[in-house]
Structure formats: C-alpha cells, structure tokens
Write a protein that holds these residues in place. Structure first.
Motif, PDB file in Angstrom:
ATOM      1  N   GLY A   1      32.807 -36.339 -25.057  1.00 20.82           N
ATOM      2  CA  GLY A   1      32.398 -36.325 -26.454  1.00 20.82           C
ATOM      3  C   GLY A   1      30.970 -36.824 -26.631  1.00 20.82           C
ATOM      4  N   THR A   2      30.642 -37.899 -25.934  1.00 19.15           N
ATOM      5  CA  THR A   2      29.305 -38.477 -26.054  1.00 19.15           C
ATOM      6  C   THR A   2      28.252 -37.475 -25.596  1.00 19.15           C
ATOM      7  OG1 THR A   2      30.265 -40.614 -25.548  1.00 19.15           O
ATOM      8  CG2 THR A   2      27.885 -40.447 -25.392  1.00 19.15           C
ATOM      9  N   LEU A   3      28.475 -36.899 -24.412  1.00 18.96           N
ATOM     10  CA  LEU A   3      27.496 -35.955 -23.878  1.00 18.96           C
ATOM     11  C   LEU A   3      27.399 -34.722 -24.771  1.00 18.96           C
ATOM     12  CD1 LEU A   3      28.295 -36.087 -20.044  1.00 18.96           C
ATOM     13  CD2 LEU A   3      26.655 -37.429 -21.349  1.00 18.96           C
ATOM     14  N   GLY A   4      28.538 -34.212 -25.204  1.00 17.11           N
ATOM     15  CA  GLY A   4      28.545 -32.993 -26.006  1.00 17.11           C
ATOM     16  C   GLY A   4      27.819 -33.158 -27.326  1.00 17.11           C
ATOM     17  N   THR A   5      28.118 -34.263 -28.029  1.00 19.06           N
ATOM     18  CA  THR A   5      27.479 -34.427 -29.331  1.00 19.06           C
ATOM     19  C   THR A   5      25.990 -34.751 -29.171  1.00 19.06           C
ATOM     20  OG1 THR A   5      28.412 -36.638 -29.313  1.00 19.06           O
ATOM     21  CG2 THR A   5      29.505 -35.024 -30.698  1.00 19.06           C
ATOM     22  N   SER A   6      25.625 -35.409 -28.058  1.00 16.80           N
ATOM     23  CA  SER A   6      24.201 -35.666 -27.842  1.00 16.80           C
ATOM     24  C   SER A   6      23.467 -34.358 -27.624  1.00 16.80           C
ATOM     25  CB  SER A   6      23.993 -36.562 -26.628  1.00 16.80           C
ATOM     26  OG  SER A   6      24.645 -37.785 -26.837  1.00 16.80           O
ATOM     27  N   LEU A   7      24.173 -33.397 -27.033  1.00 15.66           N
ATOM     28  CA  LEU A   7      23.588 -32.078 -26.806  1.00 15.66           C
ATOM     29  C   LEU A   7      23.254 -31.405 -28.143  1.00 15.66           C
ATOM     30  CD1 LEU A   7      22.950 -30.763 -24.159  1.00 15.66           C
ATOM     31  CD2 LEU A   7      25.092 -29.476 -24.310  1.00 15.66           C
ATOM     32  N   ILE A   8      24.061 -31.710 -29.171  1.00  9.55           N
ATOM     33  CA  ILE A   8      23.769 -31.135 -30.496  1.00  9.55           C
ATOM     34  C   ILE A   8      22.401 -31.605 -30.965  1.00  9.55           C
ATOM     35  CG2 ILE A   8      24.493 -31.116 -32.914  1.00  9.55           C
ATOM     36  CD1 ILE A   8      27.355 -31.385 -31.971  1.00  9.55           C
ATOM     37  N   THR A   9      22.133 -32.901 -30.794  1.00  6.12           N
ATOM     38  CA  THR A   9      20.831 -33.434 -31.198  1.00  6.12           C
ATOM     39  C   THR A   9      19.714 -32.727 -30.431  1.00  6.12           C
ATOM     40  OG1 THR A   9      21.875 -35.563 -31.531  1.00  6.12           O
ATOM     41  CG2 THR A   9      19.481 -35.548 -31.444  1.00  6.12           C
ATOM     42  N   VAL A  10      19.951 -32.507 -29.134  1.00 11.82           N
ATOM     43  CA  VAL A  10      18.937 -31.849 -28.319  1.00 11.82           C
ATOM     44  C   VAL A  10      18.675 -30.446 -28.839  1.00 11.82           C
ATOM     45  CG1 VAL A  10      18.433 -30.927 -26.029  1.00 11.82           C
ATOM     46  CG2 VAL A  10      19.474 -33.181 -26.270  1.00 11.82           C
ATOM     47  N   ILE A  11      19.744 -29.699 -29.064  1.00  8.00           N
ATOM     48  CA  ILE A  11      19.574 -28.293 -29.461  1.00  8.00           C
ATOM     49  C   ILE A  11      18.862 -28.215 -30.807  1.00  8.00           C
ATOM     50  CG2 ILE A  11      20.826 -26.205 -30.135  1.00  8.00           C
ATOM     51  CD1 ILE A  11      22.947 -27.092 -27.991  1.00  8.00           C
ATOM     52  N   VAL A  12      19.339 -29.010 -31.776  1.00  8.30           N
ATOM     53  CA  VAL A  12      18.726 -28.960 -33.105  1.00  8.30           C
ATOM     54  C   VAL A  12      17.291 -29.492 -33.038  1.00  8.30           C
ATOM     55  CG1 VAL A  12      18.820 -29.865 -35.449  1.00  8.30           C
ATOM     56  CG2 VAL A  12      20.918 -29.158 -34.296  1.00  8.30           C
ATOM     57  N   GLY A  13      17.103 -30.648 -32.419  1.00  5.97           N
ATOM     58  CA  GLY A  13      15.794 -31.304 -32.418  1.00  5.97           C
ATOM     59  C   GLY A  13      14.762 -30.509 -31.659  1.00  5.97           C
ATOM     60  N   VAL A  14      15.062 -30.179 -30.413  1.00  6.94           N
ATOM     61  CA  VAL A  14      14.085 -29.462 -29.600  1.00  6.94           C
ATOM     62  C   VAL A  14      13.908 -28.044 -30.103  1.00  6.94           C
ATOM     63  CG1 VAL A  14      13.521 -28.710 -27.265  1.00  6.94           C
ATOM     64  CG2 VAL A  14      14.607 -30.919 -27.617  1.00  6.94           C
ATOM     65  N   GLY A  15      15.027 -27.414 -30.496  1.00  2.00           N
ATOM     66  CA  GLY A  15      14.937 -26.039 -31.020  1.00  2.00           C
ATOM     67  C   GLY A  15      14.049 -25.983 -32.253  1.00  2.00           C
ATOM     68  N   LEU A  16      14.337 -26.832 -33.233  1.00  2.00           N
ATOM     69  CA  LEU A  16      13.557 -26.829 -34.473  1.00  2.00           C
ATOM     70  C   LEU A  16      12.107 -27.198 -34.191  1.00  2.00           C
ATOM     71  CD1 LEU A  16      13.790 -26.451 -37.519  1.00  2.00           C
ATOM     72  CD2 LEU A  16      14.341 -28.876 -37.726  1.00  2.00           C
ATOM     73  N   GLY A  17      11.900 -28.227 -33.375  1.00  2.07           N
ATOM     74  CA  GLY A  17      10.543 -28.664 -33.059  1.00  2.07           C
ATOM     75  C   GLY A  17       9.741 -27.556 -32.394  1.00  2.07           C
ATOM     76  N   THR A  18      10.370 -26.838 -31.470  1.00  8.72           N
ATOM     77  CA  THR A  18       9.669 -25.764 -30.762  1.00  8.72           C
ATOM     78  C   THR A  18       9.325 -24.620 -31.701  1.00  8.72           C
ATOM     79  OG1 THR A  18      10.961 -26.345 -28.815  1.00  8.72           O
ATOM     80  CG2 THR A  18       9.804 -24.247 -28.758  1.00  8.72           C
ATOM     81  N   VAL A  19      10.302 -24.222 -32.511  1.00 12.03           N
ATOM     82  CA  VAL A  19      10.040 -23.116 -33.440  1.00 12.03           C
ATOM     83  C   VAL A  19       8.904 -23.496 -34.386  1.00 12.03           C
ATOM     84  CG1 VAL A  19      11.005 -21.809 -35.357  1.00 12.03           C
ATOM     85  CG2 VAL A  19      12.369 -22.167 -33.293  1.00 12.03           C
ATOM     86  N   LEU A  20       8.970 -24.709 -34.936  1.00  9.90           N
ATOM     87  CA  LEU A  20       7.916 -25.153 -35.846  1.00  9.90           C
ATOM     88  C   LEU A  20       6.558 -25.132 -35.143  1.00  9.90           C
ATOM     89  CD1 LEU A  20       9.536 -28.169 -37.749  1.00  9.90           C
ATOM     90  CD2 LEU A  20       8.988 -25.911 -38.644  1.00  9.90           C
ATOM     91  N   ALA A  21       6.524 -25.613 -33.897  1.00 11.29           N
ATOM     92  CA  ALA A  21       5.261 -25.675 -33.174  1.00 11.29           C
ATOM     93  C   ALA A  21       4.720 -24.281 -32.918  1.00 11.29           C
ATOM     94  CB  ALA A  21       5.446 -26.419 -31.845  1.00 11.29           C
ATOM     95  N   MET A  22       5.595 -23.348 -32.588  1.00 11.24           N
ATOM     96  CA  MET A  22       5.116 -21.998 -32.303  1.00 11.24           C
ATOM     97  C   MET A  22       4.617 -21.321 -33.570  1.00 11.24           C
ATOM     98  SD  MET A  22       7.264 -20.514 -29.114  1.00 11.24           S
ATOM     99  CE  MET A  22       8.451 -19.745 -30.111  1.00 11.24           C
ATOM    100  N   VAL A  23       5.321 -21.562 -34.673  1.00 17.45           N
ATOM    101  CA  VAL A  23       4.862 -20.996 -35.949  1.00 17.45           C
ATOM    102  C   VAL A  23       3.514 -21.611 -36.317  1.00 17.45           C
ATOM    103  CG1 VAL A  23       5.326 -20.888 -38.416  1.00 17.45           C
ATOM    104  CG2 VAL A  23       7.168 -20.480 -36.784  1.00 17.45           C
ATOM    105  N   ALA A  24       3.418 -22.931 -36.174  1.00 18.11           N
ATOM    106  CA  ALA A  24       2.185 -23.619 -36.555  1.00 18.11           C
ATOM    107  C   ALA A  24       1.023 -23.175 -35.678  1.00 18.11           C
ATOM    108  CB  ALA A  24       2.374 -25.129 -36.447  1.00 18.11           C
ATOM    109  N   ALA A  25       1.284 -22.943 -34.398  1.00 14.56           N
ATOM    110  CA  ALA A  25       0.210 -22.559 -33.490  1.00 14.56           C
ATOM    111  C   ALA A  25      -0.335 -21.180 -33.851  1.00 14.56           C
ATOM    112  CB  ALA A  25       0.707 -22.561 -32.044  1.00 14.56           C
ATOM    113  N   GLY A  26       0.464 -20.394 -34.578  1.00 13.96           N
ATOM    114  CA  GLY A  26       0.044 -19.048 -34.929  1.00 13.96           C
ATOM    115  C   GLY A  26      -1.010 -18.998 -36.019  1.00 13.96           C
ATOM    116  N   GLY A  27      -1.084 -20.006 -36.875  1.00 14.88           N
ATOM    117  CA  GLY A  27      -2.044 -19.941 -37.973  1.00 14.88           C
ATOM    118  C   GLY A  27      -2.440 -21.311 -38.471  1.00 14.88           C
ATOM    119  N   ASP A  28      -3.705 -21.433 -38.863  1.00 18.88           N
ATOM    120  CA  ASP A  28      -4.219 -22.737 -39.284  1.00 18.88           C
ATOM    121  C   ASP A  28      -3.536 -23.252 -40.546  1.00 18.88           C
ATOM    122  OD1 ASP A  28      -5.839 -22.966 -37.193  1.00 18.88           O
ATOM    123  OD2 ASP A  28      -7.654 -22.278 -38.199  1.00 18.88           O
ATOM    124  N   ARG A  29      -3.277 -22.318 -41.481  1.00 16.55           N
ATOM    125  CA  ARG A  29      -2.752 -22.795 -42.755  1.00 16.55           C
ATOM    126  C   ARG A  29      -1.305 -23.271 -42.598  1.00 16.55           C
ATOM    127  NH1 ARG A  29      -3.443 -18.880 -47.509  1.00 16.55           N
ATOM    128  NH2 ARG A  29      -5.461 -18.579 -46.523  1.00 16.55           N
TER     129      ARG A  29
END
Lengths: 688, 313
Positions: free
Chosen positions: A107-135
């Motif tokens: 349970g501990t490992l599985g739910t921690s994986l949720i944080t990883v997927i949401v956190g890293v996934g969202l962070g990466t998508v945001l970074a890639m979108v942001a890298a595409g344009g200054d505004r």
C-alpha cells in the motif's frame, strides 16, 4: 513535512545542467543504455534496485509466506524483542511486526507511486508546454512560484479535513503540489532542448509543436524524469508515513509504517526496540529510492574544478614527489649544463597528463628569452593551453605535469610545490585568460579585485594600492579609471574587461606573462587594440610573453618566436619570420595555406586549403608522426617515431622525416575539392 | 529595484488571497455543517439549523467569503466551533511557538548545512564521502522517527532535555531554550542535510568558474578563494535553498509539535482538522501562508541583494 524537492537536491543539481544538452543522435535509444549502465555501475543504485524489487515481491506475495496475519494477537509475547517465533518482535497487542511491516509495504509503495505519476507527469507536461513559448512560460512559472511558496503540509491537512483520509486522493493532491518543484527542475532542460538547432529545423519542416515536444524534447528529458521520479517516490513515502504518524493514515486496524512508528513511540519508555524494525525498513526504502535517483542523476561529464580539493591536492603532491624521485629533476637542472639566465624561461621535455592515465602533452621544449614573445600555435585540442597553464602550475584538477622541466630563475616549476608556486604566480609569472568576462569575479567590483591583488602582491597599504590600481588602469589604456574601479565586471564591455584583466595580471609586476588566446573572444577592432597594448607593454617593461593562439595573424603581429604544436607535441619551432615565410613542417604549411589572412590579396588562391579530419584524441595517437593521417605528403617512413631536428635556418627545429625532401621540391599544401553536399549544408544553415 | 519589490509584494498578496479562497472552499467541503460540529452528536436538527442560520451557513458562498475576508482583514478570524474561543487570539498565542521552532530549525540547519557542505566540497575525498553518506541517511530518516530516538537518548536515557512541553520565553528564557532544543534539533537534521547538499553542489560549481583560476594566478590564498570568493559566488543558491527549507520546516512543525506536545500552529491544524473545526482550519491555513510567504519574500529580496547584477538594475 513536505520536503523541498524543488531545486533537485543531492548530486543531481549540477548534473542536470551539465547533461542538459545532448547530441541528437541516438537520443531515443540513448536513455535505456546510458541510464541502465549508469545505474548498474553504481553499487548504491544496484542495492537500491535490489531492495525495492525484493520489497515489492515480498509484499505482493505476503499472504502466502507471512508467518502471521496482521491482526493475529499473541498475548504470550506482548512487546517482545526478536525471538524465534517473532523474528522482528511484536507490538503492544502481541502482533507480529514482520508480518505487519510487509503487509503494509504494498500500500505504501503503491500510493507513493500515485504522487510520482501525478507530480512528475504534471511537472513534465507543464515544463514542455512552457518551453514551447515565452508567454505561456511566464504564466506557468508565475503559478508554480505561488505553489512553491505555500505551506504544503498545512494545505494537505486542510484537504484531509475536507475529503477525509482517502490516501490515494491525498497522495494525488500532494503530487499536484510537488509538480511545481518538478517543473522548475525540468524547465531549464526542456528549454535548452527546445532551442537546439535540430528543433528549429523540425519547426521549419512544419512539425507541430506537440510533435516537437514528443519527438525531440521528451526523449532528452527521460533521464531527468526518471531521477525525479525516484526522488519523489522517496518523498511520497516519507510524507505518507508522516501523515499516518499524526493520525491521518489508513483506518485503524490496517497497518501502516507511520502508524506503527506512532504506536511504537508510545512505548519508547518500556520497549524501545519497537522503533527499530519499522524505522529501518522505511529508511532503507527511502534510501533505496534516493540511491537510484542519485546513481542516475550523476553527471558523467561534470565541469572541472579550478581549485582542486584538499584530497586532490594531496594526491597531486604525491604525483609530483614521485615524478621528482623518478627523474631526479632538481639535480638535472644543472646537468643540462647551461642554467638559464634570470628572466629566461626554458621548458625541457615537458609532459602533461591526466592523473594515472592519458598523456595530453609529451616532450615539449621551448625557450623564451627575456623581453621576447613566443607564440604557441595550433588547432584546438593540441595541448597548447595545457602547456601554458603548466607554467603557472594551474592545470585543472586531475591533470598534472608528469615529466620534464620548466626552468625559471633556477627552479624547476614542473616539480614545484603548491606553496612555491604561490610565491611565483602573479609576482613572477602572470596569466591572461581567453574570456575576460569569465576571468573576473562577478561578485566583486573591479576596484576590489585590483586593489586586493596589488596589496597582496606588492605588500602595500590600502591607499597606495588604490593609487597603483588607478595608474595600472591608465597604463592599459582606460581613460576613466576612477569610474571603472567602482563597476562590476558585468557593467563593462568585453574589451574593457580584457584591459582590466591585463591590469590585474600586471599588478604583481611579473617578468613573464602567459596569455591564453587573449583576443579570441573579442571583436576584431578590439583585438587589434589589445594586441598593440600587449606589444607596447613588452617594449616598455622588458617582460616576456608566452602567447597561446590559433591565429597566425596574431603570431605575425606580435611574436618573435613560434612553436607550432600538434597533438601534444611541438612539430616546428623557430623565428617567426622564418616559419611564416619558409614553413618546413606540412602542418605549418597547411595552417598557413588555410589562413585567409596569411595570403595577401594578390596571391589569394581561388579556394582556401583545408586540413581534412580532426586532431586525434590522445588515446588515438600513433607511435609515428601524429599528423600522418591528415598529411598530404605522408609516406611509409612516417610510421616510425619522428625526432625534432634542426631545420637548418638559425635555431629552427622541425619534426618531419620528409622536411628536407619537401623543401627541395618546394611542395605546397593544396586546396582539395570540397564535396558538394558539404556546400549544400552550409547554404541550408544560412537559410535557416 | 523598487518596481521589483512592488511586483513581489503584489504577488505575495495574490498568493495569500488565492489560498484564502482555497481554504474557504475546502472548509465548506468538510463533512458536517458548523451547527452539527459545534453541538456534537445527539443534537436536534432544529438546534443545528438554528446555529447554522446564526453563522450564516445558508447564505450564498460569495457573501460568506467576503464577510469572512472583511473580518479577517480586521484581524477577526471567527470563533472555534468546538470551544467558542476566538481563532485569532488562539493562533496569536500559538504563532510564537511555531515561529521559534521553525526559525530555530532553519538557523541550525543553515549553520550546520553550510558548514558540512563547504567542508565536503573543500576537503573532497574521504571527508566528502562521509558527509555525503551522513546526509543521505539524514534525508532518508523521517523526522518523527529521529525525534523519538532523540527523546529516548536525551530525555529518557539521560535527562539532558525535557521530553515534551513548551515554556514561553517570557516565563523563563532558559527553559524556553531547553524546551525547544529537542524539537529544533529533530527538524534540523533533515534540513541541514538538504542545505549541506545544496551548499556542496554550489561550492563545486563556484570552484569550476574561471575567475577562480584568475584568483589563483594572482596568488590569492586558498583560504580567501574558498571562503570569500567561492562561498560568495555560491551564496545565491544557498540562500534560495534556505528559503525553501523554511517552508518545509514550517510544515514539519506539525510533526514536531505533535511529538513534543507543543501548543503551536501545527498542533492547531491537526486538532482542528480532526474535529472539523472549520473557522480554525481556515484561520490556520491563512496564517501559515502569510508567515511563509512573508519570510520567503524577505529571503528572496536578500538573494537579489546578494547578486550585483540585480542590485544594480
């Protein structure tokens, strides 16, 4: 309680920056190979993988092998230590710790994986979108800045108040809060990937923004994403345990690591052992995840320190001592017969190499008489800068002089201790670097840097040092010296900064100036000014100069003598006039033929000559002539080692078996046919 | 610079507002109406409705929010649903506890962390590996576990420090220090490790700068290069790291306060969340945000001041 994941802690901070720009070729496949090998090359990484894998397997199969059910109570053994029946002991209700720890793991490992997927996934998508344009970057960065300045723990608790202890949901929201930090880590790298030329090319080709992100940016981010995932996984586990510890864990009978430690804390007076097993498993699991992250995040090509650590200095001391013992360097200064006069630099058979490995410079000899300028010429990577830095004992960490002598005022600097060199640097021998902006400390004013050096080197008081600084600045041609003293390096131009750097080099009134490509980074008009400044300084002060350059124009302009270097060796040396007018070595010949400035307008050939290929890497140096592979005149005789012999003109020397033959036949280095696809590429680049 | 400060201030204000809205919405999503929470189980529906009506629970959300905001601006965060005490007064009493704790832990982390990080970077070799190992372990061990071990070692085995409780500074400065010692050290272990890593990385990066070579070329002593020039260059990311650390430590106080039975904000969050005490939760979220944002702002301005490029512009 929410640790700060923001600016990638641990070893990965400089690593991500350094590894940010990777060549395109094989990028997609590069990850699996490079990362996996890096992971398994690190003992910590291997241990981490093994532990995590074992834990997952053990907890998923727990129902088949665990000795007890999590709720089984053994009242004969309450709060027991490790026994044959209960390997890790029992808690206050006589429940088996081993069983509870492993039952809680999945349970501990599985739910921690949720944080990883949401956190890293969202962070990466945001970074890639942001890298595409200054505004978009501005907007997203603003939002993430706000997120990062929030008291995350308090907000998570408020969320718990609203939704209850729904662990998966809580861990997902935690992921959202953490994504801001991930975004910051990934953004820089995504931006540098986005600004690569091949991405521009893809844009011109009409590849969509999404296509570029997925095909060109994402693959380059893979390693960072994996590193961050491992680190966030650890963070997730710690936070989850912390929440369970303060009573916001899974519902009561269900075991959780944080809850078990909370239970144990109640018995720290009567059963301190209870703290150990759960704490150890939690800590080991977090360590494992961190170890994986650090192993992957370690940069293979980190920058080189300009000040070796204490340990590295001790190591170098041993290397130098060994070299001295081996060659008896101190004594051999006399053996060579003529002890050089004061102010005369004599380098004899100097070798420089990576500690315990590849040589970078081998058997280099040259002389610099007082008041003369010697040019060290060659392409990048031929060892001229290493030779120059060894004169000051300023070789980068991990590189040292491995043999030969640098004779200066009766001392062999190649075998001098750091303490000896400190007495020579600045006072006897000074340095001017290639990039003046980077050579000056950005945190201190020009005035501070100059006066501190003057006070140190001339041992004078504050007022005197200031007066000297002003006169030095005027000497190097700065008109408003008073104002410049108050400025920071970033507030002045490159040419001005180089003048300041020269003034700094002159502050100890040195007898020898080592100038490492002092004009390369400057505008053409400024180059001429700096060269004429150096020329007049030599004339007025009787200083000698070792000028490292790849520019034959600079050589013709200022040098009395030249040593042409190729692949760590001197291939030709002698008086400048002789070498420029009558080059004897094919490499010198080729350099002159390839230099647009060396040919006068009248005899400018239709097509400039080129030297095909590249300077070989030290590990690829052949035993024979090192230029052989690129030489138009190479023959079978060139495969044997070539000595440096007199070239016949004054004290000129040349390292070529065919030198005499070439001189007799009067051969020229010919311009070769440029393949057409080469031209096409250049045109395309210009259009882009 | 003035423009920069104004911008940052506005942003800080916006942050607090966003959090206030968020907290308001969260609190409204909590199970149980205020009436039900304050009267407890067994209360009649009429009584609950009566309390809800008195508190304006049935008014439109927007009206409720602005009423709360208007009161909050005047320093009134409402009253607890559980014991009817003023939330502002209660949090006012608790703030110094958490502030001493977080500030103490931040200062201790910074001192220890910078010292260890610089040592690791400067000495290299074995020392570097040992410091790295210690930091790795310190980051992996949860603060609550470390705290319990400290209690075991320093309060049970040898009673150097009190195991639990908090003595206000006004009562006895010495006891105040003693009561803070264990919680502060507990929180500082992880914080120091984080700052040590940041410092080590920044120092190594500073030593890779070319101006270090210039300094050596002008016979600057190693001591001066390390502690004046390199550390000065590394100070920007280090201070930024400390600012981040403060946020983490402020949150970490929830655990330390629970562990050491200290009447601070963290304890207030924990109990008010458990009891669904809406005004208390909302109040503590906003207060915590204000403190964190304010400290962050100050440290950010400090970083900018340390950078000559930004200072001049």
């Amino acid at each position: 309680m929410i640790p700060n994941v923001a600016p990638a802690p641990a070893d990965s901070a400089p690593a991500t920056a350094a590894a940010a720009v990777q060549p395109k070729s094989g990028q997609r496949t590069a990850f699996s190979k490079v990362s996996a090998s890096r992971l398994f090359a690190s003992p910590g990484g291997v241990a981490g993988v093994v532990w995590l894998a074992a834990l997952v397997v053990a907890s998923l199969t727990a129902q088949w092998w665990l000795p007890y059910k999590t709720e089984d109570q053994d009242f004969t053994a309450v709060l027991s230590g490790p026994t044959a029946a209960h390997w890790l002991g029992t808690d206050e209700l006589g429940r088996d710790l081993l069983s509870r720890i492993f039952a809680a793991a999945a349970g501990t490992l599985g739910t921690s994986l949720i944080t990883v997927i949401v956190g890293v996934g969202l962070g990466t998508v945001l970074a890639m979108v942001a890298a595409g344009g200054d505004r978009t970057e501005g907007a997203i960065s603003r939002v993430t800045e706000v997120m990062m300045s929030l008291p995350g723990t308090v907000i998570i608790l408020a969320v718990i108040g609203a939704v209850g202890t729904n662990i998966p949901l809580i861990m997902a929201i935690l992921g959202v809060l953490i994504s801001a930090g991930i975004y910051r880590v990934i953004l820089g790298q995504a931006k540098s990937l986005q600004s690569q030329l091949y991405v521009d090319a893809a844009k011109v080709d009409g590849v969509s923004t999404l296509g570029i992100s997925l095909r060109h940016v994402l693959p380059g981010l893979t390693n960072t994403i994996v590193v961050q995932s491992a680190l966030i996984f650890a963070v997730g586990m710690l936070i989850q345990a912390g929440l369970a510890f303060i009573g916001f864990g899974p519902p009561i009978p269900q075991p959780s690591w944080g809850g078990m430690i909370q239970g144990a804390s109640q018995h720290v007076y009567d059963a301190p052992w209870l703290m150990v097993p759960t704490g150890a498993v939690l800590a080991l699991t977090v360590l494992a995840a961190n170890a994986i992250g650090n192993a992957l995040g370690k940069s293979p090509n980190a920058g080189v320190s300009h000040l070796p650590s204490a340990a590295a200095r001790r190591q170098r001391g041993r290397v130098v001592a060994a070299a001295v013992a081996a060659t008896g360097a101190a004594a051999s200064a006399a053996d060579t017969g003529a002890i050089p006069a004061k102010g005369h630099l004599s380098v004899r058979g100097l070798s420089v190499g990576v500690d315990g490995g590849t040589p970078l410079v081998t058997g280099v000899s040259f002389d610099v008489e007082q008041g003369t300028v010697l040019g060290l010429v060659g392409e990048s990577g031929c060892g001229k800068t290493m030779t120059a830095l060894s004169l000051l004992g300023l070789l980068p960490a991990g590189v040292s002089a491995t043999g030969g002598q640098i004779l200066w005022n009766g001392k062999n600097l190649a075998a001098a201790t750091e303490r000896d060199m400190e007495g020579i640097r600045g006072r006897d021998i000074a340095l001017i670097s290639q990039e003046p902006m980077r050579a000056l400390d950005p945190m201190f004013t020009v005035g501070y840097q100059l006066t501190a050096a003057i006070r140190r080197l001339l041992k004078v008081g504050k007022a005197e040092a200031r007066a000297e600084a002003l006169s030095l600045l005027e000497k190097v041609g700065i008109v408003d010296a008073k104002r410049i003293l108050k400025t920071y390096p970033h507030q002045i131009s490159g040419g001005m900064a180089q003048r300041v750097a020269i003034a700094l080099a002159l502050s100890g009134r040195p007898r020898l100036l080592v100038a490492d490509e002092p004009t390369t980074a400057l505008d053409v008009t400024v180059q001429a000014e700096i060269l004429s400044l150096l020329r007049s300084l030599v004339k007025d002060s009787g200083m000698s100069v070792v000028m490292v350059t790849h520019d034959l124009g600079v050589v013709a302009d200022i040098c009395d003598n030249v040593a042409v270097m190729y692949a760590g060796q001197v291939v030709e040396s002698g008086r400048t006039a002789n070498i420029l007018d009558n080059p004897r070595h094919p490499y010198t010949l080729a350099l002159l033929a390839a230099d647009p400035h060396a040919n006068t307008a009248a005899d400018m050939p239709e097509r400039l000559a080129t030297i095909s290929g590249q300077v070989p890497q030290p590990k690829d140096w052949p035993t024979g002539c090192r230029f052989m592979a690129r030489c138009q005149f190479a023959g079978s005789a060139c495969a044997a080692p070539v000595p440096l012999l007199s070239s016949g003109s004054e004290d000129g020397l040349v390292r070529c078996v065919k030198a005499d033959e070439l001189a007799v036949e009067g051969l020229e280095w010919l311009a070769t046919e440029v393949p057409t696809h080469h031209v096409m590429k250049i045109v395309e680049k210009d259009l882009a | 610079m003035a423009l920069f400060i104004t911008k940052r201030l506005l942003m800080a204000l916006a942050t607090v507002l966003v959090v206030a809205v968020l907290a308001f919405l969260l609190v409204h999503a909590m199970p149980g109406s205020p009436g039900a929470v304050s009267l407890g189980a067994g209360a009649s529906q009429e009584a609950i409705d009566e309390v809800n009506a008195r508190l304006g629970w049935n008014d439109p959300l927007l009206a409720q929010f602005f009423r709360w905001l208007g009161d909050a601006v005047q320093g009134n965060l409402g009253s607890s649903l559980i014991d009817g005490r003023s939330v502002s007064a209660d949090l006012g009493n608790r703030l110094p506890v958490t502030a001493s704790l977080a500030a103490g832990a931040t200062v201790l982390s910074a001192v220890l962390g910078i010292g260890l990080g610089v040592t690791a970077a400067v000495r290299g070799g074995m020392v570097d590996r040992i410091v790295g190992g210690i930091c790795g372990l310190a980051v992996a061990l949860p603060a609550f576990w470390i705290g319990i071990i400290f209690v075991y070692l320093f309060a049970i085995q040898s009673s150097v420090f009190p195991a639990t409780g908090y003595v206000p500074f006004e009562v006895s400065p010495q006891d105040w220090g003693m009561s803070l010692a264990l919680p502060v050290i507990t929180l500082a272990v992880g914080g120091a490790a984080f700052i040590a890593r940041q410092t080590r990385a920044s120092m190594l990066e500073a030593l890779q700068q070319e101006h270090i070579r210039t300094l050596r070329a002008t016979a600057t002593s190693t001591w001066k290069i390390l502690y004046i020039h390199a550390l000065r260059y590394a100070s920007l990311p280090i201070v930024a790291g400390i600012a981040l650390q403060f946020i983490g430590l402020f949150g970490g106080s929830v655990i330390a306060e629970q562990l050491f039975a200290m009447p601070g904000l963290g304890q207030a969050v924990q109990t008010s969340v458990s009891t669904h005490d809406a005004p208390a939760v909302q109040g503590v979220v906003v207060i915590a945000t204000v403190v964190v944002v304010a400290v962050n702002l100050v440290l950010e301005l400090a970083t900018k001041f340390l950078d000559p490029k930004l200072r001049a512009s």
